[in-house]
Scaffold this active site. Structure first.
Site, mmCIF file in Angstrom:
data_model
loop_
_atom_site.group_PDB
_atom_site.id
_atom_site.type_symbol
_atom_site.label_atom_id
_atom_site.label_comp_id
_atom_site.label_asym_id
_atom_site.label_seq_id
_atom_site.Cartn_x
_atom_site.Cartn_y
_atom_site.Cartn_z
ATOM 1 N N GLY B 54 0.633 -0.884 -0.125
ATOM 2 C CA GLY B 54 -0.454 0.100 0.009
ATOM 3 C C GLY B 54 0.734 1.669 -0.024
ATOM 4 O O GLY B 54 0.145 2.786 -0.218
ATOM 5 N N GLU B 109 4.642 4.496 6.109
ATOM 6 C CA GLU B 109 3.510 4.110 5.835
ATOM 7 C C GLU B 109 2.746 4.851 6.086
ATOM 8 O O GLU B 109 2.463 6.288 5.917
ATOM 9 C CB GLU B 109 3.103 3.575 7.012
ATOM 10 C CG GLU B 109 2.522 2.481 7.473
ATOM 11 C CD GLU B 109 2.528 1.173 7.066
ATOM 12 O OE1 GLU B 109 2.416 0.557 5.406
ATOM 13 O OE2 GLU B 109 2.618 0.008 7.722
ATOM 14 N N ASP B 110 1.389 3.837 4.237
ATOM 15 C CA ASP B 110 0.185 4.917 4.688
ATOM 16 C C ASP B 110 -0.805 4.509 5.639
ATOM 17 O O ASP B 110 -1.190 6.009 5.346
ATOM 18 C CB ASP B 110 0.114 4.059 2.865
ATOM 19 C CG ASP B 110 -0.268 2.201 3.270
ATOM 20 O OD1 ASP B 110 0.247 2.318 4.131
ATOM 21 O OD2 ASP B 110 -1.465 1.952 2.717
ATOM 22 N N ASP B 113 -3.491 0.878 11.940
ATOM 23 C CA ASP B 113 -4.593 1.570 12.054
ATOM 24 C C ASP B 113 -4.875 0.883 13.630
ATOM 25 O O ASP B 113 -4.022 1.714 14.546
ATOM 26 C CB ASP B 113 -5.759 1.189 11.752
ATOM 27 C CG ASP B 113 -6.680 0.300 11.353
ATOM 28 O OD1 ASP B 113 -7.168 0.982 12.507
ATOM 29 O OD2 ASP B 113 -7.759 -0.003 10.638
ATOM 30 N N VAL B 163 -11.850 3.270 5.025
ATOM 31 C CA VAL B 163 -11.862 3.947 3.299
ATOM 32 C C VAL B 163 -10.373 2.839 2.488
ATOM 33 O O VAL B 163 -10.291 2.393 2.892
ATOM 34 C CB VAL B 163 -11.353 5.257 4.076
ATOM 35 C CG1 VAL B 163 -11.951 6.361 4.531
ATOM 36 C CG2 VAL B 163 -9.767 5.411 4.326
ATOM 37 N N ASP B 169 -6.641 -0.257 0.137
ATOM 38 C CA ASP B 169 -7.432 -1.393 -0.569
ATOM 39 C C ASP B 169 -8.685 -2.027 0.253
ATOM 40 O O ASP B 169 -8.770 -1.691 1.225
ATOM 41 C CB ASP B 169 -7.128 -2.136 -0.998
ATOM 42 C CG ASP B 169 -6.486 -3.977 -0.066
ATOM 43 O OD1 ASP B 169 -5.905 -2.733 0.980
ATOM 44 O OD2 ASP B 169 -6.891 -4.887 -0.363
ATOM 45 N N ARG B 175 -6.753 0.525 -4.863
ATOM 46 C CA ARG B 175 -5.586 1.227 -4.626
ATOM 47 C C ARG B 175 -5.002 2.547 -5.132
ATOM 48 O O ARG B 175 -4.449 3.625 -5.348
ATOM 49 C CB ARG B 175 -4.468 0.181 -4.301
ATOM 50 C CG ARG B 175 -4.528 -0.928 -3.659
ATOM 51 C CD ARG B 175 -3.106 -1.955 -3.644
ATOM 52 N NE ARG B 175 -3.461 -2.949 -2.952
ATOM 53 C CZ ARG B 175 -2.824 -3.243 -1.173
ATOM 54 N NH1 ARG B 175 -2.837 -2.175 -0.334
ATOM 55 N NH2 ARG B 175 -3.459 -4.335 -0.997
#
Lengths: 131, 196
Positions: B54, B109-110, B113, B163, B169, B175
């Site tokens: 990602g 990092e994208d 979470d 999201v 994704d 993506r």
């Protein structure tokens, strides 16, 4: 690669709900230590000092000093749990407690590829109390 | 039709209910982070490390916003799934090619979470004794955090919703949307083929 933490075998028989077992397996996979329902917090007492209401969070993460409560209750059915959570914050403000609500649990299951679990949560119409 | 309207993306955006963070907002914030990194790491030749897949979009844009010499490398880790869980712990399926001992490492990092994956990776990288190890994340979802991870650079706090887009994704789709969008609820109910 040497594992940084060797998790115990997840004993599915100890869990009250399949989502709890799924959550424990995820924690095991990522090497995070956890305890299942290790502590009960009294919330209310009668005139004699007997505990009349208590709350037992589902998980405790000792490395994070964090309690976790999971629920798949629909929002309109989670009034009692929300009230207990608020009472927890009032009586035990130093206890770190995180609630994963129904939609959050669904998103968590999706995130970890557990689509069947996610769809069960999404499709549940009846109350499914975990705690 | 607006510049970033969903109509622009046709089938690619099928299943997306609304745009939460526009392409322009992302590009602006990535530029700002790039400028901050350039200032903070001047003369340090930082190594930017990302975890596949990602982060590809963010890493590519971020590197082009950084104005100092840098290197980059990628790792890949096994993801949790019904299949992989029986194989025990998470494992690194692609390791770094550049040694990081004594290097200033910025982990890119994208999205963060729960922090479970990043916690595993950071523990692994710390053992290799980098000169410094910091985290740069574009999208932060603090509501689900299980592991507290200090963030040196942060793009956006995301709402507690599922999201997609800009690397994020759902079942490997969405993506390549250049914005971050919110999925329609029926996407989650559409079964294993993700038809919407």
């Amino acid at each position: 690669m040497k594992p940084l933490y060797n998790p115990p075998e997840t004993d599915k028989s100890k869990f009250a709900h399949p989502v709890e077992e799924a959550f424990a397996r995820i924690l095991d996979f990522y090497g995070l230590q956890w305890q299942y329902e290790p502590r009960t917090f009294p919330l209310q007492w009668d005139e004699s000092g007997n505990v009349t209401e208590a709350f037992t969070p589902d998980f405790y993460l000792p490395e994070q000093d964090l309690y976790i409560e999971l629920t798949t209750l629909r929002p309109q059915l989670s009034t009692m749990k929300n009230r207990k959570m608020r009472r927890m914050q009032e009586l035990y403000p130093d206890i770190h407690l995180k609630l994963f609500k129904r939609r959050e649990m669904r998103d968590l299951m999706v995130k970890f590829g557990l689509y069947d679990q996610a769809e069960k949560i999404q499709g549940t119409e009846a109350q499914e109390a975990i705690a | 039709m607006t510049e970033n309207g969903l109509e622009t993306y046709g089938d690619l955006a099928t299943g997306v209910r609304e745009i939460l963070i526009s392409t322009n907002e992302i590009q602006q914030r990535v530029y700002e982070i790039g400028q901050a990194i350039s200032q903070d790491y001047t003369g340090l030749n930082p190594l930017l490390v990302g975890v596949l897949k990602g982060v590809l979009f963010f890493m590519a844009d971020l590197l082009r916003a950084v104005r100092i010499p840098t290197e980059m490398d990628f790792i890949a880790v096994s993801s949790y799934s019904p299949e992989s869980r029986d194989q025990g712990l998470v494992r690194m399926v692609k390791d770094l090619e550049i040694p990081i001992s004594g290097r200033h490492v910025l982990f890119v990092e994208d999205v963060i979470d729960t922090g479970l994956t990043l916690n595993y990776i950071l523990r692994n990288l710390r053992v290799r004794q980098p000169a410094s190890l910091e985290v740069c994340v574009l999208f932060n979802k603090p509501e689900h955090r299980l592991v507290n991870i200090p963030l040196k650079y942060k793009g956006f706090d995301l709402p507690d919703r599922f999201v997609v887009g800009y690397g994020l994704d759902y079942r490997e789709k969405y993506r390549n949307l250049p914005f971050v969008g919110l999925l329609k609820p029926n996407v989650f109910q559409s079964g294993p083929n993700n038809s919407v």
